[in-house]
Design a protein around this motif. Structure first.
Motif, PDB file in Angstrom:
ATOM      1  N   PHE A  11     -12.445  44.868-122.168  1.00 18.57           N
ATOM      2  CA  PHE A  11     -13.503  45.493-122.976  1.00 18.57           C
ATOM      3  C   PHE A  11     -14.596  46.053-122.058  1.00 18.57           C
ATOM      4  CE2 PHE A  11     -17.637  45.376-124.967  1.00 18.57           C
ATOM      5  CZ  PHE A  11     -17.421  46.032-126.171  1.00 18.57           C
ATOM      6  N   THR A  12     -15.030  45.237-121.094  1.00 13.72           N
ATOM      7  CA  THR A  12     -16.088  45.683-120.178  1.00 13.72           C
ATOM      8  C   THR A  12     -15.657  46.937-119.424  1.00 13.72           C
ATOM      9  OG1 THR A  12     -16.856  43.420-119.912  1.00 13.72           O
ATOM     10  CG2 THR A  12     -17.552  44.991-118.223  1.00 13.72           C
ATOM     11  N   ALA A  13     -14.416  46.924-118.913  1.00 13.72           N
ATOM     12  CA  ALA A  13     -13.919  48.109-118.201  1.00 13.72           C
ATOM     13  C   ALA A  13     -13.961  49.328-119.123  1.00 13.72           C
ATOM     14  CB  ALA A  13     -12.501  47.857-117.691  1.00 13.72           C
ATOM     15  N   GLY A  14     -13.545  49.140-120.353  1.00 14.81           N
ATOM     16  CA  GLY A  14     -13.528  50.252-121.318  1.00 14.81           C
ATOM     17  C   GLY A  14     -14.927  50.779-121.617  1.00 14.81           C
ATOM     18  N   ILE A  15     -15.874  49.861-121.813  1.00 13.46           N
ATOM     19  CA  ILE A  15     -17.251  50.259-122.130  1.00 13.46           C
ATOM     20  C   ILE A  15     -17.868  51.026-120.961  1.00 13.46           C
ATOM     21  CG2 ILE A  15     -19.569  49.194-122.098  1.00 13.46           C
ATOM     22  CD1 ILE A  15     -18.601  49.723-124.904  1.00 13.46           C
ATOM     23  N   VAL A  16     -17.708  50.486-119.758  1.00 15.48           N
ATOM     24  CA  VAL A  16     -18.318  51.130-118.594  1.00 15.48           C
ATOM     25  C   VAL A  16     -17.694  52.505-118.371  1.00 15.48           C
ATOM     26  CG1 VAL A  16     -18.694  50.974-116.099  1.00 15.48           C
ATOM     27  CG2 VAL A  16     -18.936  48.916-117.522  1.00 15.48           C
ATOM     28  N   ALA A  17     -16.362  52.559-118.435  1.00 15.50           N
ATOM     29  CA  ALA A  17     -15.681  53.850-118.219  1.00 15.50           C
ATOM     30  C   ALA A  17     -16.151  54.895-119.234  1.00 15.50           C
ATOM     31  CB  ALA A  17     -14.166  53.667-118.288  1.00 15.50           C
ATOM     32  N   ALA A  18     -16.289  54.484-120.489  1.00 10.13           N
ATOM     33  CA  ALA A  18     -16.682  55.441-121.529  1.00 10.13           C
ATOM     34  C   ALA A  18     -18.148  55.869-121.369  1.00 10.13           C
ATOM     35  CB  ALA A  18     -16.446  54.835-122.913  1.00 10.13           C
ATOM     36  N   LEU A  19     -19.029  54.895-121.102  1.00 16.40           N
ATOM     37  CA  LEU A  19     -20.455  55.231-121.035  1.00 16.40           C
ATOM     38  C   LEU A  19     -20.795  56.066-119.801  1.00 16.40           C
ATOM     39  CD1 LEU A  19     -22.077  51.929-122.387  1.00 16.40           C
ATOM     40  CD2 LEU A  19     -21.845  54.112-123.594  1.00 16.40           C
ATOM     41  N   SER A  29     -20.858  54.556-130.228  1.00 10.42           N
ATOM     42  CA  SER A  29     -19.800  54.159-131.164  1.00 10.42           C
ATOM     43  C   SER A  29     -18.415  54.565-130.669  1.00 10.42           C
ATOM     44  CB  SER A  29     -20.062  54.666-132.586  1.00 10.42           C
ATOM     45  OG  SER A  29     -20.451  55.989-132.565  1.00 10.42           O
ATOM     46  N   GLU A  30     -18.318  55.728-130.024  1.00  4.13           N
ATOM     47  CA  GLU A  30     -17.034  56.102-129.416  1.00  4.13           C
ATOM     48  C   GLU A  30     -16.671  55.119-128.302  1.00  4.13           C
ATOM     49  OE1 GLU A  30     -14.307  57.745-129.522  1.00  4.13           O
ATOM     50  OE2 GLU A  30     -13.684  57.747-127.408  1.00  4.13           O
ATOM     51  N   SER A  31     -17.658  54.680-127.539  1.00  2.77           N
ATOM     52  CA  SER A  31     -17.407  53.754-126.433  1.00  2.77           C
ATOM     53  C   SER A  31     -16.926  52.398-126.946  1.00  2.77           C
ATOM     54  CB  SER A  31     -18.666  53.578-125.581  1.00  2.77           C
ATOM     55  OG  SER A  31     -19.068  54.822-125.051  1.00  2.77           O
ATOM     56  N   LEU A  32     -17.536  51.936-128.039  1.00  2.62           N
ATOM     57  CA  LEU A  32     -17.108  50.665-128.639  1.00  2.62           C
ATOM     58  C   LEU A  32     -15.663  50.754-129.114  1.00  2.62           C
ATOM     59  CD1 LEU A  32     -19.945  49.365-131.011  1.00  2.62           C
ATOM     60  CD2 LEU A  32     -19.105  48.270-128.924  1.00  2.62           C
ATOM     61  N   GLU A  33     -15.352  51.855-129.759  1.00  2.00           N
ATOM     62  CA  GLU A  33     -13.998  52.047-130.278  1.00  2.00           C
ATOM     63  C   GLU A  33     -12.988  52.084-129.129  1.00  2.00           C
ATOM     64  OE1 GLU A  33     -14.494  54.991-133.482  1.00  2.00           O
ATOM     65  OE2 GLU A  33     -12.331  55.357-133.221  1.00  2.00           O
ATOM     66  N   PHE A  34     -13.334  52.831-128.075  1.00  4.04           N
ATOM     67  CA  PHE A  34     -12.464  52.952-126.908  1.00  4.04           C
ATOM     68  C   PHE A  34     -12.272  51.583-126.243  1.00  4.04           C
ATOM     69  CE2 PHE A  34     -11.939  53.763-122.285  1.00  4.04           C
ATOM     70  CZ  PHE A  34     -10.772  54.525-122.318  1.00  4.04           C
ATOM     71  N   ALA A  35     -13.383  50.852-126.033  1.00  9.76           N
ATOM     72  CA  ALA A  35     -13.297  49.551-125.360  1.00  9.76           C
ATOM     73  C   ALA A  35     -12.498  48.547-126.189  1.00  9.76           C
ATOM     74  CB  ALA A  35     -14.702  49.022-125.079  1.00  9.76           C
ATOM     75  N   ASN A  36     -12.664  48.577-127.499  1.00  5.73           N
ATOM     76  CA  ASN A  36     -11.855  47.697-128.350  1.00  5.73           C
ATOM     77  C   ASN A  36     -10.373  48.045-128.229  1.00  5.73           C
ATOM     78  OD1 ASN A  36     -13.755  45.961-129.500  1.00  5.73           O
ATOM     79  ND2 ASN A  36     -14.183  47.341-131.208  1.00  5.73           N
ATOM     80  N   ALA A  37     -10.063  49.324-128.093  1.00  5.91           N
ATOM     81  CA  ALA A  37      -8.658  49.727-127.954  1.00  5.91           C
ATOM     82  C   ALA A  37      -8.107  49.253-126.607  1.00  5.91           C
ATOM     83  CB  ALA A  37      -8.526  51.247-128.085  1.00  5.91           C
ATOM     84  N   VAL A  38      -8.884  49.428-125.537  1.00  9.98           N
ATOM     85  CA  VAL A  38      -8.453  48.956-124.210  1.00  9.98           C
ATOM     86  C   VAL A  38      -8.186  47.452-124.270  1.00  9.98           C
ATOM     87  CG1 VAL A  38      -9.156  48.637-121.793  1.00  9.98           C
ATOM     88  CG2 VAL A  38      -9.732  50.766-122.985  1.00  9.98           C
ATOM     89  N   PRO A  64      -4.414  48.522-119.541  1.00  5.95           N
ATOM     90  CA  PRO A  64      -3.760  49.814-119.782  1.00  5.95           C
ATOM     91  C   PRO A  64      -4.391  50.994-119.033  1.00  5.95           C
ATOM     92  CG  PRO A  64      -5.266  49.343-121.568  1.00  5.95           C
ATOM     93  CD  PRO A  64      -5.334  48.151-120.632  1.00  5.95           C
ATOM     94  N   ASP A  65      -3.614  52.056-118.876  1.00  4.87           N
ATOM     95  CA  ASP A  65      -4.185  53.309-118.382  1.00  4.87           C
ATOM     96  C   ASP A  65      -4.607  54.163-119.585  1.00  4.87           C
ATOM     97  OD1 ASP A  65      -1.831  54.398-119.385  1.00  4.87           O
ATOM     98  OD2 ASP A  65      -0.951  54.758-117.402  1.00  4.87           O
ATOM     99  N   ARG A  66      -5.233  55.312-119.285  1.00  3.63           N
ATOM    100  CA  ARG A  66      -5.766  56.143-120.368  1.00  3.63           C
ATOM    101  C   ARG A  66      -4.688  56.620-121.335  1.00  3.63           C
ATOM    102  NH1 ARG A  66     -11.156  57.663-120.412  1.00  3.63           N
ATOM    103  NH2 ARG A  66     -12.199  57.105-118.472  1.00  3.63           N
ATOM    104  N   GLU A  67      -3.506  56.919-120.768  1.00  2.00           N
ATOM    105  CA  GLU A  67      -2.419  57.407-121.606  1.00  2.00           C
ATOM    106  C   GLU A  67      -1.992  56.323-122.613  1.00  2.00           C
ATOM    107  OE1 GLU A  67      -1.208  60.101-122.492  1.00  2.00           O
ATOM    108  OE2 GLU A  67       0.548  59.327-123.549  1.00  2.00           O
ATOM    109  N   ALA A  68      -1.907  55.074-122.154  1.00  2.00           N
ATOM    110  CA  ALA A  68      -1.528  53.973-123.049  1.00  2.00           C
ATOM    111  C   ALA A  68      -2.586  53.775-124.136  1.00  2.00           C
ATOM    112  CB  ALA A  68      -1.326  52.691-122.249  1.00  2.00           C
ATOM    113  N   VAL A  69      -3.860  53.938-123.762  1.00  2.00           N
ATOM    114  CA  VAL A  69      -4.937  53.771-124.741  1.00  2.00           C
ATOM    115  C   VAL A  69      -4.888  54.911-125.765  1.00  2.00           C
ATOM    116  CG1 VAL A  69      -7.435  53.573-125.092  1.00  2.00           C
ATOM    117  CG2 VAL A  69      -6.384  52.600-123.036  1.00  2.00           C
ATOM    118  N   ARG A  70      -4.644  56.122-125.255  1.00  2.00           N
ATOM    119  CA  ARG A  70      -4.558  57.282-126.148  1.00  2.00           C
ATOM    120  C   ARG A  70      -3.409  57.104-127.143  1.00  2.00           C
ATOM    121  NH1 ARG A  70      -1.905  61.226-127.392  1.00  2.00           N
ATOM    122  NH2 ARG A  70      -0.298  60.714-125.878  1.00  2.00           N
ATOM    123  N   ALA A  71      -2.254  56.705-126.628  1.00  2.00           N
ATOM    124  CA  ALA A  71      -1.081  56.524-127.491  1.00  2.00           C
ATOM    125  C   ALA A  71      -1.335  55.433-128.531  1.00  2.00           C
ATOM    126  CB  ALA A  71       0.144  56.178-126.638  1.00  2.00           C
TER     127      ALA A  71
END
Ligand code: ATP
Length: 320
Positions: free
Chosen positions: A268-276, A283-292, A307-314
């Motif tokens: 989650f932390t990796a996802g939040i930092v990467a998005a922000l 809200s997009e960052s929260l959604e992305f981090a929850n998916a990661v 996961p990598d970005r492609e896995a998160v996107r899929a």
């Protein structure tokens, strides 16, 4: 130069082949871990490869960890090898009969010997974000190294984030509550779980807890809520605050069949930092981090499952 700097422990978790007391476990599987190491690898998988500052022994366990970090794409420049200390080990007990969650072999280990200046000023000058955790606050000199990094990162204008990572059994010389309060005072962003904070006598509604912490220094507070997702509280000082009001944004998470939730919080932390740092909204960052984080729970191991970005996107596409 990396936009993100992560600093803290890298260790090996030994996972038991059965549930119950460690007294009865005969064999273990080794898994690379340490919350900051997980965050660093998670960021690397998300194409936001950070500068990672850590310290392991020059023993074979240290060799294995450095190899793992290098395979994940991290640079070894800020990885120190310690000839006079061992690498931290953690034996994990699982299930309801487990006496304690973890048994740590961490007496004056290499990670507790991280030194002030492990992250050079030149690295900080290029950084937009610096992340540290609570485990390196348990012993000197890593404790001062962590606080000093937070102070220098602030002075350099980076966003400083902190995850308390409550592990009560690791605290003996210093007080967990006082130490975390000091770190909250030095952090712009805090990421925690209600369990980390129960140790500090924060109780009740997660949104209220997040607001309470935001009054102690950090302008943005993330709480992760397991299968219930996560939320963020901001003060008007937060760059992600809506309309200058103190506010709470949440995302209910994704429904998955978890195989192993270890390291979900770090994912989650990796996802939040990467998005922000990419300029995404809160809200997009929260959604992305929850998916990661959700994807991370669907495979065994904390680091290997990131996961990598492609896995998160899929994954997000399959969920929408
Ligand atoms: P750990 O200590 O195991 O690393 P944590 O206790 O720090 O995890 P959690 O709040 O349990 O953190 O989980 C972090 C994030 O992982 C959650 O915000 C959510 O996005 C995701 N997650 C965790 N468990 C589940 C689950 N059962 N189903 C879906 N998502 C989950």
């Amino acid at each position: 130069a990396p936009r993100v700097v992560v600093a803290g422990e890298t260790l090996i978790d030994f996972l038991p082949d059965r549930e119950g007391s460690l007294r009865d476990v005969e064999s273990f599987t080794r898994r690379p871990g340490g919350a900051p190491a997980n965050v660093a690898v998670g960021l690397s998988h998300l194409d936001e490869t950070p500068a990672f500052s850590t310290r392991v022994s020059d023993d074979p366990f240290g060799d294995f960890l450095v190899e793992t970090l290098v395979e994940a794409g991290l640079d070894t420049e800020l990885i120190e090898r310690d000839a006079e200390a061992k690498t931290s080990l953690a034996f994990v007990a699982l299930g309801e009969e487990a006496d304690r969650g973890f048994s740590f072999y961490r007496d004056r280990t290499a990670d507790t010997r991280m030194e002030v200046g492990g992250v050079p000023d030149a690295t900080l000058a290029a950084a937009e974000w610096v992340h540290v955790g609570g485990v390196t606050l348990t012993d000197e000199p890593a404790r001062e190294a962590t606080y000093d990094l937070m102070r220098r990162a602030r002075d350099a204008g980076a966003t400083v984030s902190f995850d308390p990572n409550a592990r009560p059994e690791l605290w003996d010389e210093f007080d967990y509550g006082d130490s975390v309060a000091t770190a909250f005072g030095l952090a712009d962003v805090v990421k925690a779980t209600p369990e980390d904070l129960a140790e500090l006598d924060y109780e009740g509604d997660p949104a209220d807890i997040a607001r309470d912490i935001a009054e102690e220094g950090p302008h943005t507070v993330f709480l992760t809520l397991g299968g219930e997702g996560s939320l963020a509280a901001t003060t008007p000082a937060s760059p992600w605050a809506g309309e200058g009001e103190e506010s709470v944004v949440s995302h209910g998470g994704y429904e998955v069949d978890p195989v192993d939730t270890t390291g979900a919080g770090d994912a989650f932390t990796a996802g939040i930092v990467a998005a922000l740092v990419d300029g995404e909204t809160l809200s997009e960052s929260l959604e992305f981090a929850n998916a990661v984080a959700a994807v991370t729970t669907t495979a065994a191991g904390a680091m290997t499952a990131l996961p990598d970005r492609e896995a998160v996107r899929a994954f997000r596409e399959s969920e929408s």
